[in-house]
Design an enzyme around this catalytic site. Structure first.
Site, PDB file in Angstrom:
ATOM      1  N   TYR A  99      -2.241  93.820  31.097  1.00  0.00           N
ATOM      2  CA  TYR A  99      -2.386  93.124  29.816  1.00  0.00           C
ATOM      3  C   TYR A  99      -3.367  93.827  28.868  1.00  0.00           C
ATOM      4  O   TYR A  99      -3.379  93.563  27.677  1.00  0.00           O
ATOM      5  CB  TYR A  99      -2.849  91.674  30.033  1.00  0.00           C
ATOM      6  CG  TYR A  99      -1.823  90.801  30.741  1.00  0.00           C
ATOM      7  CD1 TYR A  99      -0.556  91.280  31.046  1.00  0.00           C
ATOM      8  CD2 TYR A  99      -2.120  89.498  31.099  1.00  0.00           C
ATOM      9  CE1 TYR A  99       0.370  90.503  31.695  1.00  0.00           C
ATOM     10  CE2 TYR A  99      -1.184  88.703  31.754  1.00  0.00           C
ATOM     11  CZ  TYR A  99       0.054  89.210  32.048  1.00  0.00           C
ATOM     12  OH  TYR A  99       0.979  88.432  32.686  1.00  0.00           O
ATOM     13  N   LYS A 106       1.174  95.679  45.261  1.00  0.00           N
ATOM     14  CA  LYS A 106       2.494  96.308  45.384  1.00  0.00           C
ATOM     15  C   LYS A 106       2.212  97.764  45.728  1.00  0.00           C
ATOM     16  O   LYS A 106       2.624  98.704  45.033  1.00  0.00           O
ATOM     17  CB  LYS A 106       3.241  96.142  44.046  1.00  0.00           C
ATOM     18  CG  LYS A 106       4.691  96.553  44.080  1.00  0.00           C
ATOM     19  CD  LYS A 106       5.596  95.566  44.790  1.00  0.00           C
ATOM     20  CE  LYS A 106       7.015  96.094  44.817  1.00  0.00           C
ATOM     21  NZ  LYS A 106       7.872  95.367  45.757  1.00  0.00           N
ATOM     22  N   ASP A 155       6.098  90.593  45.847  1.00  0.00           N
ATOM     23  CA  ASP A 155       7.423  89.964  45.925  1.00  0.00           C
ATOM     24  C   ASP A 155       7.516  89.061  47.151  1.00  0.00           C
ATOM     25  O   ASP A 155       8.033  87.942  47.095  1.00  0.00           O
ATOM     26  CB  ASP A 155       8.540  91.020  45.909  1.00  0.00           C
ATOM     27  CG  ASP A 155       8.255  92.223  46.788  1.00  0.00           C
ATOM     28  OD1 ASP A 155       7.106  92.391  47.217  1.00  0.00           O
ATOM     29  OD2 ASP A 155       9.189  92.998  47.066  1.00  0.00           O
ATOM     30  N   ASP A 168      -1.140  85.876  37.159  1.00  0.00           N
ATOM     31  CA  ASP A 168      -0.611  84.992  36.122  1.00  0.00           C
ATOM     32  C   ASP A 168       0.623  84.261  36.668  1.00  0.00           C
ATOM     33  O   ASP A 168       0.751  83.033  36.578  1.00  0.00           O
ATOM     34  CB  ASP A 168      -0.231  85.863  34.904  1.00  0.00           C
ATOM     35  CG  ASP A 168       0.099  85.029  33.689  1.00  0.00           C
ATOM     36  OD1 ASP A 168      -0.008  83.792  33.762  1.00  0.00           O
ATOM     37  OD2 ASP A 168       0.489  85.615  32.661  1.00  0.00           O
ATOM     38  N   ASP A 189       0.775  80.172  38.501  1.00  0.00           N
ATOM     39  CA  ASP A 189       1.680  79.149  37.956  1.00  0.00           C
ATOM     40  C   ASP A 189       2.625  78.641  39.043  1.00  0.00           C
ATOM     41  O   ASP A 189       2.888  77.441  39.149  1.00  0.00           O
ATOM     42  CB  ASP A 189       2.512  79.713  36.800  1.00  0.00           C
ATOM     43  CG  ASP A 189       1.901  79.378  35.455  1.00  0.00           C
ATOM     44  OD1 ASP A 189       0.693  79.066  35.428  1.00  0.00           O
ATOM     45  OD2 ASP A 189       2.610  79.418  34.444  1.00  0.00           O
TER      46      ASP A 189
END
Ligand code: NAD
Length: 360
Positions: A142, A193, A225, A249, A253
């Protein structure tokens, strides 16, 4: 007597209603545990725009910088949606995060037995879930450069974002992860990852190195994943998850939706120093129910519990609030958002008072 300064920023919409109940709880706990909380209330978000023309004044920023912790309600609302992005209520949050250097976002997701039916997942899958996601908040994809969209000579466009982390950035978020795990079930799962992204290969290497300082915390690693899948398949396996900004992020959620009740979930954002911390519910200002007195104050009350635990090391007081919330739910108190059809609904104040009664 111990004394802490807390900046109280109720904000907009249901913010003042839920904050009213949370502040009562904080004061009651202060009395019970012989600690003085000096509370200074100030305007933020839309309320500050109306009064001062900007979502966060220098005076309020200064107050938060001089406080030991910040307790925030929520900001935003339809009234300010036509304003330019640069002066929208939500800008206040971004500015506070930046100025206070809040690089670690902590979001617990806990299932309450009495609310198990609020989740979209099967009760046998989520029964007993009590996990916390630690998300890196100021680095990664980001914020990395180069970023942007450029037009190529052939007229096509090229979009670029950069996932970048330095060793010190990873070290400090890893340390938060380990320290938080130490205060909970002593299990930390670092999500990356590393099989594809070099940035997270470094992430894994540094987390392992920091882990040597925390021999009492068991460390595991998981690809992002797989983690997204495991959160749905068997969320009980997790205690604390630590991960980079983008992964965090999404996963935080996903984790919060395990519980199915947005009005119940608190959060903390922590900086490098002990007095750099902001606590707030994960939900917004809920303009659709503002002023009706029906908002659920529990997420904000549990944010107070997090503040006591992480900023003031008052774990017994924090546990007491969490236990009081559990008892109140067990006794059948329900605000509209968590009530089943036909169940009696409590108002925001009734819910706050019920928690206070349990604390006493
Ligand atoms: P929201 O979280 O405010 O509301 C979503 C839904 O959940 C609504 O139906 C609302 O009534 C309900 N809800 C939320 N909190 C509740 C509570 N405590 N008790 C009972 N019901 C509750 O999200 P939204 O509607 O997308 O956003 C509304 C405003 O809040 C927008 O201006 C948005 O930008 C802002 N917002 C602020 C924050 C923040 O301050 N941290 C976070 C998210 C959204």
């Amino acid at each position: 007597m111990k004394r802490y300064n807390v900046a109280v920023l109720p904000g907009d919409g249901i913010g003042p209603e839920i904050m009213g109940e949370a502040v009562k709880v904080l004061k009651a706990v202060g009395k019970k545990f012989g600690t003085e909380f000096v509370l200074t209330e100030a305007l933020v978000g839309g309320a500050s725009i109306d009064a001062n023309g900007v979502p966060l004044t220098d005076k309020v920023l200064d107050l938060t910088l001089k406080s030991d912790a910040v307790l925030l309600g929520a900001v935003g609302g339809t009234r300010w949606e036509t304003l330019d992005y640069s002066i929208r209520p939500e800008r206040a949050l971004l500015a506070l995060r930046k100025e206070l250097g809040l690089f670690a976002n902590l979001r617990p997701a806990k299932i309450y037995k009495d609310l198990i039916d609020a989740s979209t997942l099967k009760p046998e899958v989520i029964d007993g879930v009590d996990l916390l996601v630690v998300r890196e908040l100021t680095g990664g994809l980001y914020f990395g450069v180069p970023k942007g969209i450029e037009t190529l000579p052939d007229g096509t466009e090229r979009g670029v974002n950069t996932m970048v982390y330095t060793t010190p950035e990873i070290e400090r978020i890893a340390r938060v992860g380990f320290e938080v795990a130490r205060k909970r079930g002593k299990k930390l799962c670092s999500v990356d990852k590393a099989n594809v992204l070099e940035t997270t290969e470094l992430w894994r290497k540094v987390v392992i190195k920091v882990g040597k300082e925390f021999p009492d915390v068991s460390l595991s690693h998981m690809y992002v994943d797989n983690c997204a899948m495991q959160l749905i398949r068997n969320p009980r396996q997790f205690d604390v998850i630590v991960t980079e900004n983008t992964f965090g992020d999404i996963l935080s959620d996903e984790a919060s939706m395990l519980t199915g009740s947005i009005g119940m979930l608190p959060s903390a954002s922590l900086g490098a120093a002990k007095n750099r911390a902001m606590y707030e519910p994960i939900h917004g200002s809920a303009p659709d129910i503002a002023g009706k007195g029906i908002a659920n104050p529990i997420a904000t009350i549990l944010s107070v519990a997090m503040m006591l635990k992480y900023s003031f090391d008052m774990e017994a007081a924090s546990d007491l609030i969490e236990a009081a919330v559990e008892k109140v739910l067990n006794k059948g108190y329900r605000t509209a958002d968590i009530a089943s059809p036909g169940e009696k609904k409590s108002t925001c104040t009734e819910m706050g008072e019920a928690v206070l009664k349990e604390l006493a």
